[in-house]
Design an enzyme around this catalytic site. Structure first.
Site, PDB file in Angstrom:
ATOM      1  N   HIS A   9      -1.039   4.526   0.283  1.00 33.24           N
ATOM      2  CA  HIS A   9      -0.275   4.655  -0.970  1.00 33.24           C
ATOM      3  C   HIS A   9      -1.146   4.932  -2.190  1.00 33.24           C
ATOM      4  O   HIS A   9      -0.631   5.179  -3.279  1.00 33.24           O
ATOM      5  CB  HIS A   9       0.640   3.444  -1.186  1.00 33.24           C
ATOM      6  N   CYS A  23      -2.850  -4.634  -9.141  1.00 31.48           N
ATOM      7  CA  CYS A  23      -2.208  -4.692  -7.834  1.00 31.48           C
ATOM      8  C   CYS A  23      -2.217  -6.094  -7.255  1.00 31.48           C
ATOM      9  O   CYS A  23      -1.610  -6.346  -6.238  1.00 31.48           O
ATOM     10  CB  CYS A  23      -2.843  -3.702  -6.862  1.00 31.48           C
ATOM     11  N   ASN A  55     -11.409  -1.119  -7.837  1.00 33.86           N
ATOM     12  CA  ASN A  55     -10.061  -0.787  -8.313  1.00 33.86           C
ATOM     13  C   ASN A  55      -9.913  -0.910  -9.830  1.00 33.86           C
ATOM     14  O   ASN A  55      -9.093  -0.242 -10.434  1.00 33.86           O
ATOM     15  CB  ASN A  55      -9.019  -1.672  -7.622  1.00 33.86           C
ATOM     16  N   SER A  72      -6.081   3.095   2.749  1.00 36.74           N
ATOM     17  CA  SER A  72      -4.676   2.794   2.483  1.00 36.74           C
ATOM     18  C   SER A  72      -3.978   4.074   2.041  1.00 36.74           C
ATOM     19  O   SER A  72      -4.534   4.855   1.257  1.00 36.74           O
ATOM     20  CB  SER A  72      -4.583   1.735   1.383  1.00 36.74           C
ATOM     21  N   THR A  76      -4.809  -4.234   2.905  1.00 33.70           N
ATOM     22  CA  THR A  76      -4.948  -5.691   2.992  1.00 33.70           C
ATOM     23  C   THR A  76      -5.138  -6.118   4.446  1.00 33.70           C
ATOM     24  O   THR A  76      -6.047  -6.894   4.774  1.00 33.70           O
ATOM     25  CB  THR A  76      -3.695  -6.375   2.391  1.00 33.70           C
TER      26      THR A  76
HETATM   27  N1  PLP Z   1      -8.577  -2.735  -1.560  1.00 34.61           N
HETATM   28  C1  PLP Z   1      -8.560  -2.253  -2.803  1.00 34.61           C
HETATM   29  C2  PLP Z   1      -9.853  -1.924  -3.478  1.00 34.61           C
HETATM   30  C3  PLP Z   1      -7.353  -2.054  -3.476  1.00 34.61           C
HETATM   31  O1  PLP Z   1      -7.353  -1.588  -4.723  1.00 34.61           O
HETATM   32  C4  PLP Z   1      -6.161  -2.365  -2.813  1.00 34.61           C
HETATM   33  C5  PLP Z   1      -4.896  -2.116  -3.513  1.00 34.61           C
HETATM   34  O2  PLP Z   1      -4.146  -2.790  -3.967  1.00 34.61           O
HETATM   35  C6  PLP Z   1      -6.221  -2.872  -1.501  1.00 34.61           C
HETATM   36  C7  PLP Z   1      -7.453  -3.032  -0.912  1.00 34.61           C
HETATM   37  C8  PLP Z   1      -4.991  -3.263  -0.753  1.00 34.61           C
HETATM   38  O3  PLP Z   1      -4.372  -2.176  -0.116  1.00 34.61           O
HETATM   39  P1  PLP Z   1      -2.836  -2.269   0.302  1.00 34.61           P
HETATM   40  O4  PLP Z   1      -2.052  -2.250  -0.973  1.00 34.61           O
HETATM   41  O5  PLP Z   1      -2.611  -1.057   1.151  1.00 34.61           O
HETATM   42  O6  PLP Z   1      -2.666  -3.525   1.072  1.00 34.61           O
END
Ligand code: PLP
Length: 381
Positions: free
Chosen positions: A199, A321, A149, A197, A72
């Site tokens: 996680h 998410c 995602n 990212s 993010t």
């Molecule tokens: N971009 C995508 C495509 C995602 O699926 C996510 C996950 O939630 C993110 C960005 C955000 O990453 P983070 O959870 O490390 O902030």
């Protein structure tokens, strides 16, 4: 009842080797990586080693990696940070971006930027004619995700980047959902910046990176002590960064599991879903090998997720998410899916720990759950 985890696109279980690599940095090596003494220098060494591990996975120089608090922040850093250097112009993003790209892009419109959403076809593939039309106007910033995602669709980023560069734009891709599942090579993608990212690749939450071509200028989001070459102030989260590095190193050898065993499980699942009358989204497009996104017409997605959870399976509905609402998925609507079908959307995203036996048992459970829901609907009517 033991739960089976089928929600790896939301997050992945941290690998034991990642946890083991992190623990010493909570215990004996707790120094601040900016300190000059032994505690500090051992923390700094670990951060720089992790930077090398991240860089190696995607084929860049370590100095191109800026650690952030996650995907993010990296997406926000790219969009707001690049806009901070440019005169307001056009920002083009795909219509199926994650909210942490879509929202900062929308925010730029308050400071004179024009937002252009790039359309997708019924499988979620970027419409390259729309890209051509968009770039007739000089495009300042372009961001298109490598893998989605929800559907798992993989876009032809190199082709978009070529068009973006011809239009004089700075090109970024959010590779959060692609990393570890398919090969991600910064140079082959032909981008100026890319988001990662930890996680989603069996690393810890709360750490990620913006990887950039150092010729691109970025204005930092945070003012402070000037860490990360002035691009991300704030004392480094050393254990998390170490875990991210370890997860990247593991991912190198594990991508093959996705292209063979995980793809085989996904295909078995989809054959079973097809036999049971499911609508499979993005079925005909190139996708990451672990993701199936589907709906059973007449069955509410949220309800199906809750019933499957009760039966021991963790799956997601819509964009897990980010969403707590029951609005149909914006990604599916952008693909032209009817809202009543989109409301049924359920996502299964597989990972290294899953087995063919789990898929087989899941399909049998699905039969019971669907029968139960159909009976309930029949009584309600
Ligand atoms: N971009 C995508 C495509 C995602 O699926 C996510 C996950 O939630 C993110 C960005 C955000 O990453 P983070 O959870 O490390 O902030």
């Amino acid at each position: 009842m033991a739960h089976v985890y089928f929600d790896h696109n939301a997050t992945t279980p941290p690998d034991e080797r990642v946890v083991a690599a992190m623990l010493p940095f909570f215990r004996e090596h707790y120094g601040n990586a900016s300190s000059r003494h032994e505690f500090g220098t051992s923390a700094r060494k670990a951060v720089e080693h992790a930077r090398e591990q991240v860089a190696a996975l995607i084929g860049v120089e370590p100095s191109q990696v800026v650690f952030t608090s996650g995907g993010t922040e990296a997406n926000n850093l790219f969009i707001k940070g690049t806009a901070g250097y440019l005169r307001p112009g056009q920002i083009a993003v795909s219509a199926i971006e994650h909210p942490c790209v879509a929202k900062p892009a929308q925010e730029l419109t308050r400071t004179g930027w024009k937002l252009r959403k790039l359309g997708v076809d019924c499988d979620g593939r970027l419409d390259l004619d729309d890209v051509d039309a968009a770039f007739k106007e000089r495009a300042g910033i372009v961001s298109v995700m490598l893998a989605n995602n929800e559907t798992g669709i993989v876009q032809d980023i190199a082709a978009v980047a070529e068009k973006a560069h011809a239009a004089g734009a700075v090109m970024h891709t959010d590779a959060v959902q692609a990393l570890g599942k398919i090969a991600v090579d910064f140079k082959a993608l032909n981008v100026d910046a890319l988001t990662l990212s930890a996680h989603k690749i069996y690393g810890p939450k709360g750490v990620g990176a913006l990887v950039h071509d150092k010729r691109t200028s970025l204005r930092p989001l945070l003012a402070g002590g000037g860490h990360e070459r002035g691009l991300r102030s704030g004392t480094e989260n050393v254990p998390a960064i170490v875990g991210f590095g370890a997860a990247c190193e593991l991912a190198v050898s594990r991508v093959r599991d996705f292209t063979s065993r995980i793809a085989e499980m996904r295909d078995m699942l989809e054959r079973g879903l097809d036999d049971r009358g499911a609508v499979l989204f993005s079925k005909n497009a190139r996708r990451v090998p672990n993701t199936s996104y589907f709906a059973f017409p007449g069955v509410d997605g949220e309800t199906l997720v809750i019933e499957l959870d009760k039966a021991g399976y963790a799956v997601a509905s819509g964009a897990a998410c980010s969403s707590t609402s029951t609005e149909p998925s914006a990604t599916l609507l952008a693909m032209g899916v009817a809202p009543e079908i989109a409301r049924g959307a359920v996502r299964v995203s597989l990972g290294h720990g899953n087995t063919l036996e789990q898929i087989d048992a899941f399909l049998r459970t699905l039969d019971f759950v669907l029968l139960k829901l159909k009976r309930l609907t029949a009584i309600a009517v």
